[in-house]
Motif scaffolding. Structure first.
Motif, short mmCIF file in Angstrom:
data_model
loop_
_atom_site.label_atom_id
_atom_site.label_comp_id
_atom_site.label_asym_id
_atom_site.label_seq_id
_atom_site.Cartn_x
_atom_site.Cartn_y
_atom_site.Cartn_z
N GLY A 174 0.79 -1.22 0.00
CA GLY A 174 0.00 0.00 0.00
C GLY A 174 0.82 1.27 0.00
O GLY A 174 0.39 2.30 0.51
N GLY A 175 2.02 1.22 -0.59
CA GLY A 175 2.88 2.39 -0.66
C GLY A 175 3.83 2.54 0.51
O GLY A 175 4.68 3.44 0.53
N SER A 176 3.75 1.66 1.49
CA SER A 176 4.62 1.74 2.67
C SER A 176 6.06 1.41 2.30
O SER A 176 6.33 0.46 1.56
CB SER A 176 4.15 0.74 3.74
N ASN A 177 6.99 2.21 2.83
CA ASN A 177 8.42 1.94 2.61
C ASN A 177 9.08 1.36 3.85
O ASN A 177 10.29 1.46 4.01
CB ASN A 177 9.14 3.22 2.15
N SER A 178 8.29 0.76 4.74
CA SER A 178 8.83 0.09 5.92
C SER A 178 9.61 -1.16 5.50
O SER A 178 9.30 -1.79 4.48
CB SER A 178 7.72 -0.32 6.88
N THR A 179 10.60 -1.51 6.29
CA THR A 179 11.34 -2.75 6.09
C THR A 179 10.57 -3.89 6.75
O THR A 179 10.22 -3.80 7.93
CB THR A 179 12.75 -2.65 6.69
N ARG A 180 10.33 -4.96 5.99
CA ARG A 180 9.43 -6.01 6.45
C ARG A 180 10.04 -7.40 6.27
O ARG A 180 10.78 -7.65 5.32
CB ARG A 180 8.10 -5.94 5.68
N LEU A 181 9.68 -8.29 7.19
CA LEU A 181 10.00 -9.70 7.02
C LEU A 181 9.15 -10.26 5.89
O LEU A 181 7.95 -9.98 5.81
CB LEU A 181 9.69 -10.47 8.31
N PHE A 182 9.77 -11.05 5.00
CA PHE A 182 8.97 -11.69 3.97
C PHE A 182 9.42 -13.13 3.75
O PHE A 182 10.54 -13.51 4.09
CB PHE A 182 9.06 -10.92 2.64
N ILE A 183 8.51 -13.91 3.21
CA ILE A 183 8.84 -15.25 2.74
C ILE A 183 8.32 -15.38 1.31
O ILE A 183 7.46 -14.62 0.87
CB ILE A 183 8.23 -16.36 3.63
N TYR A 184 8.86 -16.36 0.59
CA TYR A 184 8.44 -16.61 -0.79
C TYR A 184 8.77 -18.06 -1.12
O TYR A 184 9.69 -18.64 -0.54
CB TYR A 184 9.18 -15.68 -1.76
N TRP A 185 8.01 -18.64 -2.05
CA TRP A 185 8.34 -19.99 -2.52
C TRP A 185 7.80 -20.16 -3.93
O TRP A 185 6.89 -19.47 -4.37
CB TRP A 185 7.74 -21.06 -1.61
N THR A 186 8.38 -21.11 -4.65
CA THR A 186 7.87 -21.52 -5.96
C THR A 186 8.31 -22.96 -6.22
O THR A 186 9.31 -23.41 -5.66
CB THR A 186 8.36 -20.61 -7.10
N ASN A 187 7.57 -23.66 -7.05
CA ASN A 187 7.99 -25.02 -7.45
C ASN A 187 8.06 -25.17 -8.96
O ASN A 187 8.26 -26.28 -9.46
CB ASN A 187 7.08 -26.09 -6.84
N ASP A 188 7.91 -24.05 -9.70
CA ASP A 188 7.99 -24.15 -11.16
C ASP A 188 8.64 -22.92 -11.77
O ASP A 188 8.22 -22.42 -12.81
CB ASP A 188 6.60 -24.38 -11.76
N GLY A 189 9.69 -22.45 -11.11
CA GLY A 189 10.44 -21.33 -11.66
C GLY A 189 9.63 -20.04 -11.74
O GLY A 189 9.81 -19.26 -12.67
N TYR A 190 8.72 -19.80 -10.78
CA TYR A 190 7.94 -18.58 -10.69
C TYR A 190 6.89 -18.44 -11.79
O TYR A 190 6.32 -17.37 -11.97
CB TYR A 190 8.83 -17.33 -10.71
N ARG A 191 6.61 -19.50 -12.51
CA ARG A 191 5.69 -19.39 -13.64
C ARG A 191 4.24 -19.32 -13.17
O ARG A 191 3.51 -18.39 -13.51
CB ARG A 191 5.91 -20.54 -14.62
N THR A 192 3.78 -20.33 -12.45
CA THR A 192 2.38 -20.34 -12.00
C THR A 192 2.25 -20.49 -10.50
O THR A 192 1.14 -20.37 -9.97
CB THR A 192 1.58 -21.48 -12.67
#
Length: 367
Positions: free
Chosen positions: A189-207
């Motif tokens: 929402g436009g916030s420039n705060s530093t945040r903890l994040f996680i991410y995952w994919t199993n097909d090279g970020y495609r779907t």
């Protein structure tokens, strides 16, 4: 092709809206944070993870079967986030940061191996890196200590992050688990705060893949930490490891277990990782035809040293005996645009394997 992409995006958007509407039915409490975030305390058994078709009958795991540090550090502890000043989530719920229009789930990433994916959008949004990595092998997790900054992010579609990657595969078969901190105004929402994040994919970020809890996959077990919430610490410790008895990848943050990725959502990471990486990443959208001024890390080059440059320290790996070990001492640094962002790798008795990294982006040598 463009028509199919539009249809896919509409389908994804509609499903996100429906899932958010369904989640509202299981919100026990909502907390308005002083930093503008709204935290929904959602029934733990109705969190987004269970929208995954492979997790419909999943039973939540209360704690790991073992801990690579020799003890289970998953006890309830306070993990200070700004929203906690305004309330807390009850037992049996998890805190979920409310997103706008599913923005966090609709934003895709890109692998370090930039040649593995090429789209028209990627040509304009170039990903640049400063990182180090292990030799190819068999790995069951990693631990690292990272200092935290609030980098300047210039373009509306740009981000700056510092993270660890747990990797298996390549191209369309790429599996990753990614954890770190970032500044990414577009999805907050436009916030420039530093945040903890996680991410995952199993097909090279495609779907597949999403930030935080923006899609089904990660099972959160902690009721005190909002993934995607602002970080108030100047240094954080991250540990991700595979519990080979439970077949899940656990996430621990500053000694507190947050949850896990079931191996059933992966293909190659069902077994182990073949590579571990640590470092920084930015998006360069080339605003006004020039290189972006988005900072990586603190915005200082590695040679600025202690107190000014960003670092990762005490890098460790989890081996097949479920033990934390040091990586090889000959880790090399890789920077995709050294005039803009760079990395210096080292080893000493206090910090073990470490590196300084980052840079200011646009400068006289990086026009």
């Amino acid at each position: 092709m463009e028509f199919k992409i539009v249809l896919f995006c509409m389908f994804l958007f509609i499903n996100i809206i429906l899932s958010h509407a369904a989640m509202n039915k299981f919100t026990v409490k909502s907390i308005k944070s002083q930093d503008g975030d709204v935290i929904d305390c959602v029934d733990i058994y109705h969190q987004p993870a269970f929208d995954h078709p492979l997790l419909k009958d999943h039973t939540i795991k209360v704690a790991p079967s073992y801990h690579p540090e020799g003890s289970n550090n998953g006890k309830k502890q306070k993990v200070p986030q700004i929203w906690q000043l305004s309330g807390e989530c009850p037992e049996g719920t998890i805190p979920i940061r409310r997103t706008e229009n599913g923005a966090a789930s609709m934003t895709k990433k890109k692998p370090i191996f930039s040649s593995s994916i090429s789209t028209d959008a990627d040509v304009q949004l170039r990903h640049e890196y400063a990182y180090t990595q292990t030799p190819t092998g068999k790995y069951f997790g990693t631990k690292a200590i990272i200092n935290v900054w609030q980098p300047y992010v210039e373009g509306s579609r740009e981000f700056s992050l510092s993270q660890l990657w747990i990797v298996a595969g390549w191209g369309s078969t790429l599996n990753t688990i990614e954890v770190g901190w970032h500044v990414f105004p577009q999805i907050y929402g436009g916030s420039n705060s530093t945040r903890l994040f996680i991410y995952w994919t199993n097909d090279g970020y495609r779907t597949t893949g999403c930030y935080n809890l923006g899609c089904a996959g990660f099972v959160q077990t902690n009721n005190q930490m909002a993934i995607g919430g602002a970080i108030s610490q100047s240094e954080i410790t991250l540990l991700v490891w595979k519990d080979q008895k439970q077949n899940v990848w656990w996430l621990q943050y500053n000694g507190v277990i947050l949850g896990y990725w079931p191996t059933t959502i992966f293909t190659l990471l069902k077994d182990s990782a073949s590579l571990v990486q640590w470092g920084g990443e930015i998006i360069n959208s080339s605003p006004n035809g020039m290189h972006t001024g988005t900072d990586m890390g603190s915005g200082s080059f590695p040679q600025a040293g202690p107190g000014k440059a960003s670092y990762f320290r005490n890098l460790q790996l989890v081996n097949d005996a479920n033990t934390l070990i040091s990586p090889p001492n000959n880790l090399g640094g890789i920077a995709t645009n050294k005039a803009c962002y760079n990395i210096n790798v080292g080893v000493n008795s206090n910090w073990g394997n470490f590196f300084y990294y980052g840079g200011p982006g646009k400068n006289p040598n990086c026009p």
